[in-house]
Design a protein around this motif. Structure first.
Motif, PDB file in Angstrom:
ATOM      1  N   THR A  42      26.084  48.115  13.203  1.00  5.81           N
ATOM      2  CA  THR A  42      26.103  47.090  14.239  1.00  5.81           C
ATOM      3  C   THR A  42      24.678  46.607  14.507  1.00  5.81           C
ATOM      4  O   THR A  42      23.711  47.208  14.053  1.00  5.81           O
ATOM      5  CB  THR A  42      26.737  47.616  15.531  1.00  5.81           C
ATOM      6  N   THR A  43      24.543  45.507  15.242  1.00  5.01           N
ATOM      7  CA  THR A  43      23.244  44.877  15.448  1.00  5.01           C
ATOM      8  C   THR A  43      22.333  45.754  16.295  1.00  5.01           C
ATOM      9  O   THR A  43      22.694  46.115  17.428  1.00  5.01           O
ATOM     10  CB  THR A  43      23.421  43.522  16.145  1.00  5.01           C
ATOM     11  N   PRO A  44      21.135  46.114  15.789  1.00  3.02           N
ATOM     12  CA  PRO A  44      20.212  46.932  16.586  1.00  3.02           C
ATOM     13  C   PRO A  44      19.866  46.241  17.905  1.00  3.02           C
ATOM     14  O   PRO A  44      19.597  45.042  17.946  1.00  3.02           O
ATOM     15  CB  PRO A  44      18.975  47.049  15.683  1.00  3.02           C
ATOM     16  N   GLY A  45      19.893  46.999  18.983  1.00  3.53           N
ATOM     17  CA  GLY A  45      19.515  46.475  20.283  1.00  3.53           C
ATOM     18  C   GLY A  45      20.610  45.748  21.028  1.00  3.53           C
ATOM     19  O   GLY A  45      20.431  45.390  22.193  1.00  3.53           O
ATOM     20  N   ALA A  46      21.758  45.516  20.382  1.00  2.00           N
ATOM     21  CA  ALA A  46      22.841  44.772  21.027  1.00  2.00           C
ATOM     22  C   ALA A  46      23.824  45.687  21.755  1.00  2.00           C
ATOM     23  O   ALA A  46      24.701  45.201  22.465  1.00  2.00           O
ATOM     24  CB  ALA A  46      23.591  43.929  20.001  1.00  2.00           C
ATOM     25  N   ASP A  47      23.701  47.000  21.545  1.00  2.00           N
ATOM     26  CA  ASP A  47      24.588  47.958  22.199  1.00  2.00           C
ATOM     27  C   ASP A  47      26.042  47.663  21.865  1.00  2.00           C
ATOM     28  O   ASP A  47      26.909  47.623  22.743  1.00  2.00           O
ATOM     29  CB  ASP A  47      24.370  47.940  23.711  1.00  2.00           C
ATOM     30  N   ASN A  48      26.309  47.481  20.566  1.00  3.66           N
ATOM     31  CA  ASN A  48      27.632  47.051  20.140  1.00  3.66           C
ATOM     32  C   ASN A  48      28.382  48.080  19.306  1.00  3.66           C
ATOM     33  O   ASN A  48      29.325  47.729  18.597  1.00  3.66           O
ATOM     34  CB  ASN A  48      27.542  45.736  19.361  1.00  3.66           C
ATOM     35  N   SER A  49      27.996  49.347  19.366  1.00  7.67           N
ATOM     36  CA  SER A  49      28.849  50.365  18.774  1.00  7.67           C
ATOM     37  C   SER A  49      30.205  50.317  19.476  1.00  7.67           C
ATOM     38  O   SER A  49      30.312  49.825  20.607  1.00  7.67           O
ATOM     39  CB  SER A  49      28.233  51.753  18.941  1.00  7.67           C
ATOM     40  N   PHE A  50      31.235  50.831  18.838  1.00  5.03           N
ATOM     41  CA  PHE A  50      32.543  50.740  19.501  1.00  5.03           C
ATOM     42  C   PHE A  50      32.603  51.574  20.787  1.00  5.03           C
ATOM     43  O   PHE A  50      33.230  51.153  21.768  1.00  5.03           O
ATOM     44  CB  PHE A  50      33.697  51.032  18.532  1.00  5.03           C
ATOM     45  N   PRO A  51      31.929  52.757  20.859  1.00  9.84           N
ATOM     46  CA  PRO A  51      31.949  53.444  22.156  1.00  9.84           C
ATOM     47  C   PRO A  51      31.265  52.644  23.260  1.00  9.84           C
ATOM     48  O   PRO A  51      31.722  52.645  24.409  1.00  9.84           O
ATOM     49  CB  PRO A  51      31.187  54.753  21.868  1.00  9.84           C
ATOM     50  N   ALA A  52      30.172  51.935  22.931  1.00  7.77           N
ATOM     51  CA  ALA A  52      29.481  51.134  23.956  1.00  7.77           C
ATOM     52  C   ALA A  52      30.356  49.984  24.418  1.00  7.77           C
ATOM     53  O   ALA A  52      30.430  49.685  25.620  1.00  7.77           O
ATOM     54  CB  ALA A  52      28.162  50.611  23.401  1.00  7.77           C
ATOM     55  N   GLN A  53      31.032  49.321  23.476  1.00  8.46           N
ATOM     56  CA  GLN A  53      31.899  48.209  23.857  1.00  8.46           C
ATOM     57  C   GLN A  53      33.113  48.698  24.643  1.00  8.46           C
ATOM     58  O   GLN A  53      33.570  48.030  25.576  1.00  8.46           O
ATOM     59  CB  GLN A  53      32.318  47.425  22.611  1.00  8.46           C
ATOM     60  N   LEU A  54      33.612  49.867  24.287  1.00  6.50           N
ATOM     61  CA  LEU A  54      34.715  50.451  25.052  1.00  6.50           C
ATOM     62  C   LEU A  54      34.249  50.850  26.447  1.00  6.50           C
ATOM     63  O   LEU A  54      34.959  50.637  27.437  1.00  6.50           O
ATOM     64  CB  LEU A  54      35.277  51.665  24.310  1.00  6.50           C
ATOM     65  N   SER A  55      33.051  51.396  26.549  1.00  4.31           N
ATOM     66  CA  SER A  55      32.523  51.810  27.842  1.00  4.31           C
ATOM     67  C   SER A  55      32.456  50.652  28.816  1.00  4.31           C
ATOM     68  O   SER A  55      32.734  50.816  30.021  1.00  4.31           O
ATOM     69  CB  SER A  55      31.123  52.420  27.660  1.00  4.31           C
ATOM     70  N   ARG A  56      32.120  49.471  28.318  1.00  2.00           N
ATOM     71  CA  ARG A  56      32.015  48.309  29.201  1.00  2.00           C
ATOM     72  C   ARG A  56      33.374  47.854  29.720  1.00  2.00           C
ATOM     73  O   ARG A  56      33.450  47.067  30.668  1.00  2.00           O
ATOM     74  CB  ARG A  56      31.290  47.170  28.476  1.00  2.00           C
ATOM     75  N   ARG A  57      34.454  48.346  29.117  1.00  5.09           N
ATOM     76  CA  ARG A  57      35.792  48.021  29.602  1.00  5.09           C
ATOM     77  C   ARG A  57      36.237  48.938  30.735  1.00  5.09           C
ATOM     78  O   ARG A  57      37.212  48.629  31.418  1.00  5.09           O
ATOM     79  CB  ARG A  57      36.804  48.134  28.453  1.00  5.09           C
ATOM     80  N   LEU A  58      35.559  50.056  30.911  1.00  2.00           N
ATOM     81  CA  LEU A  58      35.995  51.026  31.893  1.00  2.00           C
ATOM     82  C   LEU A  58      35.563  50.604  33.296  1.00  2.00           C
ATOM     83  O   LEU A  58      34.460  50.104  33.487  1.00  2.00           O
ATOM     84  CB  LEU A  58      35.435  52.409  31.561  1.00  2.00           C
TER      85      LEU A  58
END
Length: 383
Positions: free
Chosen positions: A189-205
């Motif tokens: 994933t793009t460095p610095g974008a915080d776009n790993s799937f756990p990070a993107q899932l975390s933003r849904r919580l």
């Protein structure tokens, strides 16, 4: 205190298969290393954890500063705060150990970007590191801890010495740990974008958050690219402040890069599906024994990967057998996320969909990571 940012570390010594991953450990001498981090959750105070867990020499910390990031290597000088360790501005971390800073009383919030600057006056030798940095770091000669912007920097694409950040959150705050390999770490994933799937899932919580303990190249059964999952479970999960749930993706590297196994005994050769099932069962059992919710994940597709020797008929049969078990009635997890289905090509499910393929046929891009995050039932994480 509850963990809001974390990094799983690898040994500074290369294993026989490390050239496959092209990750390179390194050391520092009389240099300032500046690394950024994005918090998953907030609180009223924070502390920083540094690691010399895999170092071969005592680690001399000549100073450490924490500040709010502006852009690139820049910091907001008004927020620049020296860290102390038991009241002192410097510290030595013994071999194999970690060190917590004294708490800093300042409010922080989810998504905030901070910068940790470390001055390393001596020769560190190869350092404890993460292969995938959450953002590009910067290195400059000498002590430039308080420099508003670092000029003529060397970019750093791996993460070093920074093990975690804890925040003073409400006492009932609970978090999830994502545990596993490069699919968890977000290697493509793009460095610095915080776009790993756990990070993107975390933003849904809506309550609590997810921290990332993925290690690219890591295996379920074998000590390469860091300790195998069962060996690192206590440090990387059970010792994490506030953890209540664990989300797992592991086994692809065991299949694609077989070697001598560390669990349950050391036979040689490629692990069988039964070996992986036994390892995942032991993992779930240990998590349950610790009172944690264990959420499994099916193994992602990788047919047609560009890496020689990884995609084999035997490996594909093993992946299919493990995934069938994970989706069946006899698996031991509290729930299972079908990671494979979220990114598979409908016309050929053993491959990653073209729009989700990071380019190597083995990893997903930002869109693929989002597809995995979107496929997870967020109510599984009753944090």
């Amino acid at each position: 205190m509850t963990t809001t940012w974390i990094a799983a570390h690898r040994s500074a010594v290369l294993s026989p298969h490390e050239d496959f991953h092209l990750f390179e450990p390194r050391g520092f001498t009389d240099q300032t290393v500046r690394q950024s981090l994005r918090l998953a959750g907030g609180g009223d105070a924070l502390r920083v954890r540094l690691s010399n867990r895999y170092g071969k020499e005592p680690l001399d910390i000549g100073g450490a500063h924490l500040a709010t990031r502006t852009r690139g290597s820049g910091i907001d000088p008004v927020t620049d705060t020296p860290l102390t360790f038991s009241g002192a501005p410097t510290a030595v971390i013994p071999v194999g150990e970690e060190l917590l800073s004294d708490p800093v009383e300042r409010p922080v919030h989810a998504g905030e970007e901070l910068v940790l600057s470390l001055y390393l006056p001596g020769d560190t030798g190869p350092t404890t590191y993460s292969a995938v940095a959450h953002d590009i770091g910067h290195i400059v000669p000498g002590n430039q801890l308080s420099a508003e912007v670092l000029d003529d920097t060397e970019e750093l694409t791996t993460g070093h010495l920074l093990a975690g950040v804890d925040v003073l959150a409400p006492a009932d705050t609970r978090i999830a740990v994502a545990l596993g390999d490069s699919w968890v770490e977000g290697a493509a994933t793009t460095p610095g974008a915080d776009n790993s799937f756990p990070a993107q899932l975390s933003r849904r919580l809506t309550r609590g958050w997810i921290v990332n303990q993925g290690i690219s190249g890591n295996r379920l059964l074998t000590d390469e690219a860091g300790e195998h999952l069962l060996a690192r479970l206590e440090h990387d999960v059970l010792d994490v402040p506030g953890v209540s749930h664990v989300l797992i993706h592991a086994g692809l590297n065991d299949i694609g890069l077989p070697g001598a196994q560390s669990f349950p005994e050391p036979p040689t050769g490629a692990p069988t599906a039964e070996d992986l099932i036994a390892g995942l069962t032991a993992l779930a059992d240990r998590l349950h024994a610790a009172g944690l919710i264990a959420i499994g994940g099916t193994l992602g597709p990788y047919e047609g990967t560009i890496y020689d020797g990884v995609d084999t008929p035997q490996g594909q049969a093993t992946r299919r057998r493990v995934n069938d078990w994970l989706l069946g009635p006899d698996q031991p997890f509290d729930a299972v996320v079908d990671i494979a289905a979220a990114v598979a090509d409908p016309a050929r499910p053993t491959r990653i969909r073209a729009e989700f393929n990071a380019g190597d046929g083995l990893h997903v891009n930002d869109a693929g990571a989002k597809a995995i995050a979107d496929a997870v039932d967020a109510t599984l994480f009753k944090l």
